[in-house]
Design a protein around this motif. Structure first.
Motif, PDB file in Angstrom:
ATOM      1  N   ALA A 105      -4.395 -16.205  -1.707  1.00 43.42           N
ATOM      2  CA  ALA A 105      -4.801 -16.089  -0.306  1.00 43.42           C
ATOM      3  C   ALA A 105      -3.714 -15.349   0.469  1.00 43.42           C
ATOM      4  N   PRO A 106      -4.095 -14.643   1.528  1.00 46.00           N
ATOM      5  CA  PRO A 106      -3.083 -13.970   2.367  1.00 46.00           C
ATOM      6  C   PRO A 106      -2.108 -14.972   2.968  1.00 46.00           C
ATOM      7  N   THR A 107      -0.901 -14.522   3.193  1.00 43.13           N
ATOM      8  CA  THR A 107       0.140 -15.356   3.800  1.00 43.13           C
ATOM      9  C   THR A 107       0.770 -14.602   4.967  1.00 43.13           C
ATOM     10  N   GLU A 108       1.532 -15.312   5.760  1.00 43.90           N
ATOM     11  CA  GLU A 108       2.230 -14.680   6.878  1.00 43.90           C
ATOM     12  C   GLU A 108       3.234 -13.644   6.362  1.00 43.90           C
ATOM     13  N   GLU A 109       3.853 -13.946   5.216  1.00 45.42           N
ATOM     14  CA  GLU A 109       4.806 -13.004   4.626  1.00 45.42           C
ATOM     15  C   GLU A 109       4.112 -11.683   4.264  1.00 45.42           C
ATOM     16  N   LEU A 110       2.942 -11.767   3.679  1.00 43.57           N
ATOM     17  CA  LEU A 110       2.198 -10.567   3.321  1.00 43.57           C
ATOM     18  C   LEU A 110       1.772  -9.793   4.566  1.00 43.57           C
ATOM     19  N   ARG A 111       1.380 -10.534   5.593  1.00 42.70           N
ATOM     20  CA  ARG A 111       0.977  -9.859   6.840  1.00 42.70           C
ATOM     21  C   ARG A 111       2.143  -9.101   7.453  1.00 42.70           C
ATOM     22  N   GLU A 112       3.344  -9.680   7.400  1.00 44.83           N
ATOM     23  CA  GLU A 112       4.522  -8.993   7.930  1.00 44.83           C
ATOM     24  C   GLU A 112       4.789  -7.696   7.167  1.00 44.83           C
ATOM     25  N   MET A 113       4.665  -7.749   5.860  1.00 44.22           N
ATOM     26  CA  MET A 113       4.933  -6.569   5.033  1.00 44.22           C
ATOM     27  C   MET A 113       3.880  -5.480   5.261  1.00 44.22           C
ATOM     28  N   VAL A 114       2.637  -5.889   5.369  1.00 42.89           N
ATOM     29  CA  VAL A 114       1.565  -4.920   5.597  1.00 42.89           C
ATOM     30  C   VAL A 114       1.679  -4.304   6.983  1.00 42.89           C
ATOM     31  N   ASP A 115       2.166  -5.070   7.945  1.00 39.64           N
ATOM     32  CA  ASP A 115       2.345  -4.533   9.291  1.00 39.64           C
ATOM     33  C   ASP A 115       3.342  -3.375   9.287  1.00 39.64           C
ATOM     34  N   VAL A 116       4.382  -3.485   8.471  1.00 35.43           N
ATOM     35  CA  VAL A 116       5.351  -2.388   8.358  1.00 35.43           C
ATOM     36  C   VAL A 116       4.663  -1.145   7.804  1.00 35.43           C
ATOM     37  N   ILE A 117       3.859  -1.337   6.767  1.00 35.95           N
ATOM     38  CA  ILE A 117       3.136  -0.219   6.155  1.00 35.95           C
ATOM     39  C   ILE A 117       2.157   0.394   7.146  1.00 35.95           C
ATOM     40  N   LEU A 118       1.507  -0.452   7.924  1.00 37.07           N
ATOM     41  CA  LEU A 118       0.559   0.035   8.921  1.00 37.07           C
ATOM     42  C   LEU A 118       1.260   0.902   9.960  1.00 37.07           C
ATOM     43  N   ARG A 119       2.377   0.418  10.483  1.00 34.64           N
ATOM     44  CA  ARG A 119       3.109   1.205  11.482  1.00 34.64           C
ATOM     45  C   ARG A 119       3.616   2.523  10.897  1.00 34.64           C
ATOM     46  N   GLY A 120       4.066   2.467   9.651  1.00 29.27           N
ATOM     47  CA  GLY A 120       4.556   3.677   9.013  1.00 29.27           C
ATOM     48  C   GLY A 120       3.450   4.680   8.730  1.00 29.27           C
ATOM     49  N   THR A 121       2.297   4.188   8.309  1.00 30.48           N
ATOM     50  CA  THR A 121       1.180   5.084   8.011  1.00 30.48           C
ATOM     51  C   THR A 121       0.620   5.693   9.284  1.00 30.48           C
ATOM     52  N   GLU A 122       0.653   4.953  10.378  1.00 28.25           N
ATOM     53  CA  GLU A 122       0.265   5.516  11.670  1.00 28.25           C
ATOM     54  C   GLU A 122       1.176   6.693  12.026  1.00 28.25           C
ATOM     55  N   LEU A 123       2.467   6.534  11.773  1.00 28.46           N
ATOM     56  CA  LEU A 123       3.427   7.601  12.061  1.00 28.46           C
ATOM     57  C   LEU A 123       3.219   8.801  11.135  1.00 28.46           C
ATOM     58  N   ILE A 124       2.914   8.538   9.873  1.00 32.26           N
ATOM     59  CA  ILE A 124       2.647   9.628   8.929  1.00 32.26           C
ATOM     60  C   ILE A 124       1.419  10.415   9.379  1.00 32.26           C
ATOM     61  N   ALA A 125       0.356   9.697   9.749  1.00 31.64           N
ATOM     62  CA  ALA A 125      -0.870  10.369  10.202  1.00 31.64           C
ATOM     63  C   ALA A 125      -0.604  11.189  11.459  1.00 31.64           C
ATOM     64  N   ARG A 126       0.206  10.656  12.366  1.00 32.71           N
ATOM     65  CA  ARG A 126       0.521  11.394  13.593  1.00 32.71           C
ATOM     66  C   ARG A 126       1.371  12.630  13.280  1.00 32.71           C
ATOM     67  N   SER A 127       2.292  12.488  12.339  1.00 35.02           N
ATOM     68  CA  SER A 127       3.122  13.619  11.943  1.00 35.02           C
ATOM     69  C   SER A 127       2.271  14.727  11.322  1.00 35.02           C
ATOM     70  N   VAL A 128       1.363  14.341  10.426  1.00 42.51           N
ATOM     71  CA  VAL A 128       0.482  15.323   9.790  1.00 42.51           C
ATOM     72  C   VAL A 128      -0.386  16.012  10.843  1.00 42.51           C
ATOM     73  N   TYR A 129      -0.891  15.238  11.784  1.00 42.60           N
ATOM     74  CA  TYR A 129      -1.727  15.807  12.853  1.00 42.60           C
ATOM     75  C   TYR A 129      -0.982  16.889  13.634  1.00 42.60           C
ATOM     76  N   ASN A 130       0.316  16.689  13.805  1.00 45.29           N
ATOM     77  CA  ASN A 130       1.103  17.612  14.630  1.00 45.29           C
ATOM     78  C   ASN A 130       1.793  18.729  13.839  1.00 45.29           C
ATOM     79  N   LEU A 131       1.540  18.797  12.537  1.00 50.52           N
ATOM     80  CA  LEU A 131       2.176  19.830  11.719  1.00 50.52           C
ATOM     81  C   LEU A 131       1.959  21.239  12.279  1.00 50.52           C
TER      82      LEU A 131
END
Length: 204
Positions: A105-131
């Protein structure tokens, strides 16, 4: 059609293809974040479905790359960036599949780790958009995405240290694999940011 016309008439928009691919990666990570909130099989299946869609988009991009003579940025950079973006989703998919197999089952620890990935992937998508729009914004986003890998490493070590205090050896082994997948996912996010920086250094 003459050779000259064939070489220069395709007009493939590789920026658009990369944007579409990075947007799919973001959708996949968003779906993973939702799954880590609900734990529902249907939400997990969304991650798997988006990963397959992204595979098709990458195939489209690679096919165009193979048949296009002129590219707006170096073809090796396009290929490597697409590969790193694709690997982010691969680890998202593997995370869901193994959580289902291990009946975790999901845990708070997993949610914290996925949140980092989410924020990073948002930045990657924004960077690609602005290439092809605002290279300074693109570089800023790429650098910020890379820095998040350090935050993930901190979470990984902290949560792993907490995990191994459990008396349930089977649970430790299962959850450790999930932590590794997410940590590897962040590594690919970091790699995407590095490749973007490499591309932009040559452009700015």
């Amino acid at each position: 059609m003459g050779l000259f016309n064939w070489l220069f008439s395709k007009g493939v928009d590789f920026y658009k293809l990369l944007q579409e691919h990075s947007n799919l990666a973001l959708k996949g990570v968003q779906a993973l974040a939702l799954y880590m909130t609900t734990g529902k099989d249907d939400d997990g299946e969304k991650v798997i479905s988006i990963e397959k869609e992204a595979d098709n988009k990458r195939k489209e991009l690679i096919d165009e790359l193979d048949s296009t003579f002129i590219t707006p940025i170096e073809r090796e950079d396009i290929y490597e960036l697409s590969s790193a973006i694709d690997n982010i989703l691969d680890y998202c998919e593997t995370t869901v599949k193994e959580m289902e197999i291990y009946e975790l089952a999901p845990t708070e620890e997993l949610r914290e780790m996925v949140d980092v990935i989410l924020r990073g992937t948002e930045l990657i998508a924004r960077s690609v958009y602005n290439l092809d729009k605002d290279k300074k914004v693109a570089m800023d986003c790429a650098l910020k995405a890379k820095k998040l890998e350090n935050e993930m490493e901190s979470y990984y070590r902290k949560h792993l240290a907490k995990l191994i205090k459990s008396d349930d050896i089977k649970y430790i082994l299962k959850m450790r694999e999930i932590y590794r997948h997410l940590n590897n996912c962040a590594d690919k996010m970091d790699l995407a940011g590095e490749i973007l920086g490499h591309i932009l250094v040559k452009e700015i």
